[in-house]
Design an enzyme around this catalytic site. Structure first.
Site, PDB file in Angstrom:
ATOM      1  N   CYS A  56      -1.928 -28.313 -15.457  1.00  0.00           N
ATOM      2  CA  CYS A  56      -1.723 -29.722 -15.788  1.00  0.00           C
ATOM      3  C   CYS A  56      -0.407 -30.190 -15.171  1.00  0.00           C
ATOM      4  O   CYS A  56       0.651 -29.664 -15.483  1.00  0.00           O
ATOM      5  CB  CYS A  56      -1.687 -29.954 -17.293  1.00  0.00           C
ATOM      6  SG  CYS A  56      -1.363 -31.692 -17.687  1.00  0.00           S
ATOM      7  N   GLY A  64      -0.862 -36.472 -20.280  1.00  0.00           N
ATOM      8  CA  GLY A  64       0.142 -35.615 -20.923  1.00  0.00           C
ATOM      9  C   GLY A  64      -0.415 -34.825 -22.083  1.00  0.00           C
ATOM     10  O   GLY A  64       0.264 -34.588 -23.082  1.00  0.00           O
ATOM     11  N   LEU A  65      -1.663 -34.397 -21.940  1.00  0.00           N
ATOM     12  CA  LEU A  65      -2.274 -33.482 -22.922  1.00  0.00           C
ATOM     13  C   LEU A  65      -2.322 -34.019 -24.346  1.00  0.00           C
ATOM     14  O   LEU A  65      -2.195 -33.262 -25.310  1.00  0.00           O
ATOM     15  CB  LEU A  65      -1.546 -32.127 -22.897  1.00  0.00           C
ATOM     16  CG  LEU A  65      -1.566 -31.382 -21.566  1.00  0.00           C
ATOM     17  CD1 LEU A  65      -0.883 -30.027 -21.716  1.00  0.00           C
ATOM     18  CD2 LEU A  65      -2.992 -31.171 -21.058  1.00  0.00           C
ATOM     19  N   GLY A  67     -15.640 -34.926 -13.655  1.00  0.00           N
ATOM     20  CA  GLY A  67     -14.535 -35.550 -14.374  1.00  0.00           C
ATOM     21  C   GLY A  67     -14.534 -37.057 -14.272  1.00  0.00           C
ATOM     22  O   GLY A  67     -15.270 -37.755 -14.976  1.00  0.00           O
ATOM     23  N   GLY A 120     -14.018 -34.538  -7.753  1.00  0.00           N
ATOM     24  CA  GLY A 120     -14.670 -35.618  -7.033  1.00  0.00           C
ATOM     25  C   GLY A 120     -16.177 -35.636  -7.067  1.00  0.00           C
ATOM     26  O   GLY A 120     -16.803 -36.426  -6.363  1.00  0.00           O
ATOM     27  N   ASN A 140      -5.668 -23.763 -19.129  1.00  0.00           N
ATOM     28  CA  ASN A 140      -5.157 -24.857 -18.306  1.00  0.00           C
ATOM     29  C   ASN A 140      -3.717 -24.566 -17.882  1.00  0.00           C
ATOM     30  O   ASN A 140      -2.768 -24.944 -18.569  1.00  0.00           O
ATOM     31  CB  ASN A 140      -5.251 -26.164 -19.094  1.00  0.00           C
ATOM     32  CG  ASN A 140      -4.740 -27.346 -18.303  1.00  0.00           C
ATOM     33  OD1 ASN A 140      -4.231 -27.204 -17.204  1.00  0.00           O
ATOM     34  ND2 ASN A 140      -4.860 -28.515 -18.885  1.00  0.00           N
TER      35      ASN A 140
END
Ligand code: FAD
Ligand code: FAD
Ligand code: FMN
Ligand code: FMN
Ligand code: FES
Ligand code: FES
Lengths: 310, 258, 310, 258
Positions: free
Chosen positions: A130, A72-73, A265, A244, A127
């Site tokens: 999200c 949630g940022l 990531g 991935g 972004n």
């Protein structure tokens, strides 16, 4: 090492490998493990105008070959990111890509204007994808017009090139990519997470307090490769690919698909040394495969389009 | 400092129903403190993908060995339970901030309250406290008789009370029932266990000198992903926080919202 | 065994577990391994009006916790499916769900009209979500109006209830589901595969001759659960859920999400006995979890919506 | 008939660079024919997900054992290569239709042509042919000297010619070069290997009595998923097909499109 050198708008990268936003904080923790100077670049955690706490916990859940997150940022807000985090990062010779988020267009614009002035911020990553916030975020990323409009507004105030981060949760990612390109974006980054969910066997409740979350990790790699393949052939701006990636082989696959650089990531959580490991391995892999330069791999899959489409 | 290391499996055995004792060897042990944890990759490959946080239960610096006790419940821990002597395990650690041993002074009494799979980290703590002359009392809660482990080990360090939720062993009920019935007094309290237990202790010992170890689902385990945050109790702004993995898992009572 | 009995439009199922279309052929191969009578139902391979060879090989590729396929709807055509396959399947006491595909609306209509007359076909599954054919398939599944229109046409000619199979490759699956419900569909099946791609490390070429393929298997489970969760709360017709199911626990998770029955696809390749194994395990799992009937699990995750949305 | 069985690992060893010989035991062996294959789950869990098709190299009915030879190249086969005696492997098989041994008659000469990892299934075939009095000639192609395996085993059954692509061993070149230079004559030919090799044989021996074993990427391995189809050579409609897994992997020369 010049075999890995890559030039992108605003970014002169000693190698094309960087941690993806939200999976590396602002680098402080990983700096305890290795010298961040090995990184090509770094995408810092999403920054919003005001500090944010984010969603309630649990915020992560595991899935087959992947994970869900609904952070949630959470971030300390624009002022602290500039004053403390970016200032701290100046000790490294690593161009920073600042991930910009917000609830409404004005928020994005404010963050973009201010953060793009930081000397080590060489590019922005907008972004608009999200999936874990109620307002803003993905809402901008699934509508070509909204995405284009926001891109234009941010571009107008930014001192550095603007990359826009695409959401994979769309019917037609090419249409959105083109709209964003036409709006003046300098590059694209893709993909953000796929919307997913897990339920607890005992209670039936969602494991994530936020109910749904963003799916990342190896599970989504084939989706990322497909989307990069499609978008890279439809636009003329470069793509930083992600989704991935865990190995040097994965990096090559993303270049084949049409990426010009890549971000890692989730794999940082699995192996905190994954980025330096990949960077070290890449030249050897280029040797094995018979390429001089990493860019020789770029878009190799495209060539077969005509043939197969016939 | 925190390292990533392939550690050698020295031994593994089941010490209670589904509870395993795994002894690992490697230089990573050198920096370990009681209450810290390690982040374990339970299988190569992509499933399960994430590491598992497991507490350090005891450390043998000379042998460069440490012990962890864990419940083989889900996919990852069940795979871990299959590892045999001679194999290796990918360990990241030691992580987090452990129990402050310094806060207990020789001659004082420390009460160590553990619940279920929160019991393990108290063992190394108890060893270090007793070693420096602190008197320790252990109050350990389990679900049922078959789930009880390490009673003798704790007993050898100090008074040890066991509670079982179903009354099949020791006091019937919760650790708080033991604390009440036995009228246990202490100078300092350390605890690790399920959140409801920690909450009960917080209500009871609010304002006392006490340290609680928390659990939260984790991503990175090192402070980078913001998966494991908790609110501060005293938080006028609403957005201050602590990370369980790197600021904790041990916090002074009253500091964070349970 | 009545604990597993499930009633759906056209389908009175002794248990809610069935093989998914395309992953079980017409049952002949699996019939050599176990008695097909244990199955709740069976979704047979997509049938088109004319015989089809499908795409060139390679048609499958492996991905982390998943696989890509681009079979391209190979099947012996309507006449043979009715005359040979469905006739052969009559020996089993298993209601069949016939998967209907085509290039244009007329094809679907023709297949639906004819195949729904077969005595053991108790329902149709309209495949508007196959990502591996050039025309038809997914094109119908990503546009609410086209999907609704096709549903209406097929519904008009079908002797049995019509389920429509949704594609996950869309921005707003709820909108499509609602459009299909309004068009008169009796149920939904979801999800079909996610579009994905893999490239060969040595050549840079797509591994699949068709370039892209459909991603299935455990990797997509969190996406399936999320979509079923969303759609089941927005429509009043039942959902047969699928996407990565491998175990009885997975079945329960799909019921929690809002499915009323489930289909097992890729897992049949991993373990050909997976369906009977799940069916055998389910009552024990219900005991463990404290449910009398499988339907008690239905939609358990919903209850928390109000709370979390507050 | 086809079964799914956890088979016991009897032994495993590396017999050439990255080439492993794995011996498994179980009742599933009873029905095995030369040229058939098994479908192996190389790891529990979800990665790698799919089974791997591997040919049956030799069968010992009495001991209920069979041998497979495979190249540990990718993720799944590399994991398989780690299995040790005492462990178990999840095997589905025997699958497909093998080489027709009956088509060769006592006193006749059979030529067995193998390429690389296509060599293994020829071994059991050769054993059965020689047992019934057929004379066998083996022509085996490999990349390089280090990749050569089972030369002695084949030699003990009949004349054996080796070709290596890089000329480091035997004849320099391909199996077809051996066939030409040695002027090999036969009544029946059996072959397994890479598609280009099979194509070369097809061109050469079109119309002769010959059987070719094909390879294709597989899903189910039993005929249900249509992953492994190939066209028929004589196909006026364009949509007839054979499945490599269940109709093959062995086809008479000229039947299917290579
Ligand atoms: C700081 C810390 C110390 C811990 N020490 C111990 C210990 O000494 N012994 C022990 O048995 N357990 C301990 N736990 C709990 C342990 O981490 C979980 O039981 C374990 O992660 C579950 O993994 P699994 O493979 O069995 O379950 P799965 O269900 O496969 O796990 C799925 C995911 O959920 C996470 N998860 C599930 N349960 C928990 C939980 N209770 N806490 C955190 N994450 C969870 C897993 O890490 C994984 O990411 C500790 C947890 C933390 C945070
Ligand atoms: C009927 C048949 C018999 C075979 N017999 C043998 C044998 O005796 N010894 C041997 O070494 N190999 C044999 N092969 C090839 C063997 O199946 C592959 O080498 C193996 O599947 C590769 O798996 P991996 O984990 O190494 O590679 P990965 O790259 O991890 O495989 C990824 C996916 O691609 C598939 N795949 C990759 N290469 C091939 C291939 N050449 N053929 C079919 N599928 C492939 C895998 O099965 C898997 O689904 C046979 C193949 C077939 C079809
Ligand atoms: C825990 C976590 C936090 C994330 N936070 C952000 C973020 O703040 N901003 C953003 O653009 N993407 C964020 N992402 C998405 C990643 O940057 C990346 O796009 C995605 O995870 C796919 O890459 P991966 O599979 O390598 O993880 C986050 C992902 C994870 C797992
Ligand atoms: C090899 C293969 C073939 C398939 N063929 C069809 C098909 O003909 N019709 C259809 O509606 N879905 C088809 N599907 C999709 C499956 O029915 C199912 O929706 C999807 O695979 C997700 O479920 P799973 O993850 O359990 O496989 C196919 C899937 C696979 C893997
Ligand atoms: S687990 Fe990543 S910040 Fe704590
Ligand atoms: S592999 Fe499934 S039909 Fe051959």
């Amino acid at each position: 090492m010049s075999r890995l050198q890559v030039e992108l708008p605003g970014l002169s990268l000693k190698n094309p490998v960087m941690p993806a936003s939200g999976c590396f904080g602002f680098g402080r923790e990983y700096a305890k493990l290795y010298d961040l100077n090995v990184l090509g670049s770094m995408m810092i955690k999403a920054t919003t105008a005001e500090p944010r706490f984010g969603n309630p916990t649990p915020r992560v859940a595991e899935t087959p070959a992947g994970m869900l997150n609904a952070i949630g940022l959470q971030n300390p807000g624009l002022d602290k990111v500039i004053g403390e985090e970016l200032a701290w990062l100046e000790q490294f010779d690593v161009p920073i890509i600042a991930n910009v988020a917000g609830s409404q267009a004005e928020d994005y614009v404010e963050v973009a204007r201010e953060i793009s002035k930081a000397p080590n911020v060489h590019a922005l990553e907008l972004n608009i994808s999200c999936p874990n916030v109620k307002t803003g975020g993905i809402a901008f990323g699934v509508d070509p017009e909204m995405a284009a409009d926001l891109t234009r507004q941010v571009k107008a105030v930014s001192d550095v090139p603007v990359y826009v981060k695409l959401s994979p949760n769309v019917t037609n990612i090419v249409a959105i990519a083109k709209a964003i390109e036409n709006a003046g974006a300098d590059g694209l980054t893709m993909i953000n997470t796929l919307l997913g969910m897990r339920l607890d066997l005992k209670t039936g409740k969602p494991i994530l307090a936020n109910r749904t979350g963003g799916l990342s990790g190896p599970a989504i790699k084939p989706v990322a490769v497909r989307m990069i393949y499609e978008v890279s052939q439809a636009v003329n701006i470069p793509i930083i690919g992600m989704g991935g990636i865990q190995t040097a082989e994965d990096v090559i696959e993303f270049f084949y698909a049409g990426a010009s650089a890549v971000a890692v990531g989730t794999a940082n959580f699995v192996d905190p040394f994954v980025c330096p490991t990949i960077i070290e391995k890449l030249p050897h892999l280029l040797d094995e495969l018979g390429y001089d330069h990493i860019s020789d791999c770029h878009g190799r899959s495209w060539k077969h389009v005509a043939y197969h489409r016939a | 400092m925190m390292q990533k290391q392939w550690m050698d499996v020295v031994s593994q055995r089941e010490i209670a129903t589904d509870i395993f004792e795994l002894v690992l060897q490697g230089s990573l042990t050198a920096a370990m403190q009681p209450g810290q944890f390690v982040h374990v990759k339970t299988a190569e490959g992509d499933t399960p993908l994430l590491r598992r946080p497991i507490s350090i239960c005891s450390v043998d610096l000379e042998k460069q060995q440490f012990t962890m006790l864990y419940r083989a419940g889900g996919q990852g821990t069940k795979l871990l339970a299959r590892k045999r002597a001679g194999e290796q395990v990918d360990v990241l650690g030691p992580l987090g901030n452990g129990f402050p041993v310094d806060e207990a002074h020789p001659g004082q009494t420390a009460c160590l309250v553990g619940g279920g799979i929160g019991v393990p980290p108290l063992y190394e703590l108890s060893k270090q406290l007793t070693a420096k002359g602190v008197r320790v009392i252990h109050v350990l809660g389990f679900q049922t008789k078959e789930a009880v482990f390490y009673e003798e080990e704790f007993q050898s360090l100090g008074d040890t009370y066991i509670a079982t939720a179903d009354g099949t062993y020791g006091t019937a009920g919760f650790v708080t029932d033991v604390l009440t019935h036995e009228g246990i007094q202490f100078d300092i309290l350390y605890s690790c266990g399920p959140t409801p237990m920690l909450k009960a202790l917080e209500e009871r010992y609010h304002g006392r000198k006490a340290y609680l170890s928390l659990e939260e689902r984790m991503g990175c385990g090192i402070g980078a992903c913001f998966a494991c945050v908790c609110h501060l109790q005293n938080d006028p702004t609403g957005y201050t926080y602590k990370k369980v993995c790197s600021d904790g898992p041990v916090f002074p009572i009253g500091e964070v919202v349970l």
